[in-house]
Design an enzyme around this catalytic site. Sequence first.
Site, PDB file in Angstrom:
ATOM      1  N   ARG A 243     -55.413 -60.798 -63.815  1.00  0.00           N
ATOM      2  CA  ARG A 243     -54.741 -59.762 -64.601  1.00  0.00           C
ATOM      3  C   ARG A 243     -55.132 -58.397 -64.051  1.00  0.00           C
ATOM      4  O   ARG A 243     -56.321 -58.134 -63.797  1.00  0.00           O
ATOM      5  CB  ARG A 243     -55.151 -59.834 -66.080  1.00  0.00           C
ATOM      6  CG  ARG A 243     -54.490 -60.937 -66.878  1.00  0.00           C
ATOM      7  CD  ARG A 243     -52.994 -60.725 -67.073  1.00  0.00           C
ATOM      8  NE  ARG A 243     -52.388 -61.777 -67.858  1.00  0.00           N
ATOM      9  CZ  ARG A 243     -51.869 -62.903 -67.347  1.00  0.00           C
ATOM     10  NH1 ARG A 243     -51.882 -63.116 -66.052  1.00  0.00           N
ATOM     11  NH2 ARG A 243     -51.315 -63.804 -68.144  1.00  0.00           N
ATOM     12  N   GLU A 272     -47.970 -53.561 -65.264  1.00  0.00           N
ATOM     13  CA  GLU A 272     -46.796 -54.283 -64.752  1.00  0.00           C
ATOM     14  C   GLU A 272     -45.572 -53.998 -65.597  1.00  0.00           C
ATOM     15  O   GLU A 272     -45.697 -53.951 -66.823  1.00  0.00           O
ATOM     16  CB  GLU A 272     -47.063 -55.804 -64.786  1.00  0.00           C
ATOM     17  CG  GLU A 272     -47.948 -56.250 -63.667  1.00  0.00           C
ATOM     18  CD  GLU A 272     -48.237 -57.741 -63.687  1.00  0.00           C
ATOM     19  OE1 GLU A 272     -47.403 -58.520 -64.206  1.00  0.00           O
ATOM     20  OE2 GLU A 272     -49.281 -58.115 -63.170  1.00  0.00           O
ATOM     21  N   HIS A 290     -46.443 -60.661 -59.025  1.00  0.00           N
ATOM     22  CA  HIS A 290     -46.932 -61.679 -59.978  1.00  0.00           C
ATOM     23  C   HIS A 290     -46.312 -63.057 -59.691  1.00  0.00           C
ATOM     24  O   HIS A 290     -45.628 -63.641 -60.532  1.00  0.00           O
ATOM     25  CB  HIS A 290     -46.655 -61.250 -61.422  1.00  0.00           C
ATOM     26  CG  HIS A 290     -47.545 -61.923 -62.432  1.00  0.00           C
ATOM     27  ND1 HIS A 290     -48.091 -61.281 -63.507  1.00  0.00           N
ATOM     28  CD2 HIS A 290     -47.989 -63.201 -62.515  1.00  0.00           C
ATOM     29  CE1 HIS A 290     -48.821 -62.135 -64.218  1.00  0.00           C
ATOM     30  NE2 HIS A 290     -48.775 -63.306 -63.624  1.00  0.00           N
TER      31      HIS A 290
HETATM   32  C1  8YV Z   1     -47.340 -66.853 -65.758  1.00  0.00           C
HETATM   33  C2  8YV Z   1     -49.773 -66.176 -65.702  1.00  0.00           C
HETATM   34  O1  8YV Z   1     -46.272 -66.836 -64.896  1.00  0.00           O
HETATM   35  O2  8YV Z   1     -49.971 -68.169 -66.955  1.00  0.00           O
HETATM   36  C3  8YV Z   1     -50.384 -67.042 -66.738  1.00  0.00           C
HETATM   37  O3  8YV Z   1     -51.368 -66.593 -67.353  1.00  0.00           O
HETATM   38  O4  8YV Z   1     -50.303 -65.190 -65.392  1.00  0.00           O
HETATM   39  C4  8YV Z   1     -48.523 -66.425 -64.984  1.00  0.00           C
HETATM   40  O5  8YV Z   1     -48.810 -67.228 -63.895  1.00  0.00           O
HETATM   41  C5  8YV Z   1     -47.015 -65.972 -66.926  1.00  0.00           C
HETATM   42  O6  8YV Z   1     -48.112 -65.650 -67.691  1.00  0.00           O
HETATM   43  C6  8YV Z   1     -46.031 -66.633 -67.817  1.00  0.00           C
HETATM   44  O7  8YV Z   1     -46.025 -66.091 -69.115  1.00  0.00           O
END
Ligand code: 8YV
Length: 328
Positions: A243, A272, A290
């Site tokens: 993150r 983001e 991402h």
């Molecule tokens: C997802 C992610 O695509 O799963 C997670 O925490 O960061 C990503 O890979 C995204 O969060 C989907 O909501």
Amino acid sequence: MAHKKPVIVVTRKLPDVIETRMMELFDTRLNLDDHPMSKAELIEAVKVADVLVPTITDRIDAAVLSQAGPNLKLIANFGTGVDHIDLASARQRGITVTNTPGVLTEDTADMTMALILAVPRRLAEGERLMRSGEWKGWSPTFMMGHRIWGKRLGIIGMGRIGQAVARRAKAFGMSIHYHNRKRVHPDIEAELEATFWESLDQMLARMDVVTIHSPHTPATFHLLSARRLQMLQPHAYVINTSRGEIVDENALTRMLSRGELAGAGLDVFEHEPAVNPKLLGLDNVVLLPHLGSATLEGRVDMGEKVIINIKTFTDGHNPPDRVLASML
Ligand code: 8YV
């Protein structure tokens, strides 16, 4: 008499097979044009839904949850990270939250390894040069990067993804170091030949590459603060596929542009989809939108997990991927 199917509101477009199965099983409301939902739309969704299926692009904060209708009992997040959901408010309102752990581990670790290779070996820079038509041909000292083999990798957060990255990096000849709230099982340490650092600060000062695999929580916000970034050696690289909020993006950008760090590979950003414009002008960074878990297989697995969580919950059982505030 047939039971009324639960109303499921899905905030973004999911893979076709997942949407089709959800339509069969539940009274499912889809987002056909995949636009990110506004706050007003999210409020409308929590008012009518029995189950909300959000993604990282939805901010499910206390204000949104305060408008939830009496039927909303489950938030079945499509994704592992749940930092966009106010878990305390959900708990207060008796709303269960689930996520999709495990199924995106290998894809995210692959993307991390790709960045660990791409930045020191200048992949994106070379590719940009080829497309510009400016390549003048090979020379012995042209576009030299740095070797990965034999370098020290410092992993912040040694959960599933951190360990999957360690396995890959070990195969590329890196030595594995890690900082984690808890030391991992001795068998895992032995398998990875991993060195545990209780002090993050001490680890940072000795690494060649640092990669982040912690969840974003109040405790990890700006974990790589300006002060900690200063501890890195100037030849070090920073990789982030977790993150953006975990790194002070402005401080990182400043140090990269002054040559106080060698480079960065970033798949996530603090605000983001906005990206610090100064990062865009730097050659020593590789920037991705991402994409960590963006494989068709991964997205289908995530969708299947969401369906299992909803089905077990609406059948009156404990869903397998319940998120407890204490887990964060
Ligand atoms: C997802 C992610 O695509 O799963 C997670 O925490 O960061 C990503 O890979 C995204 O969060 C989907 O909501």
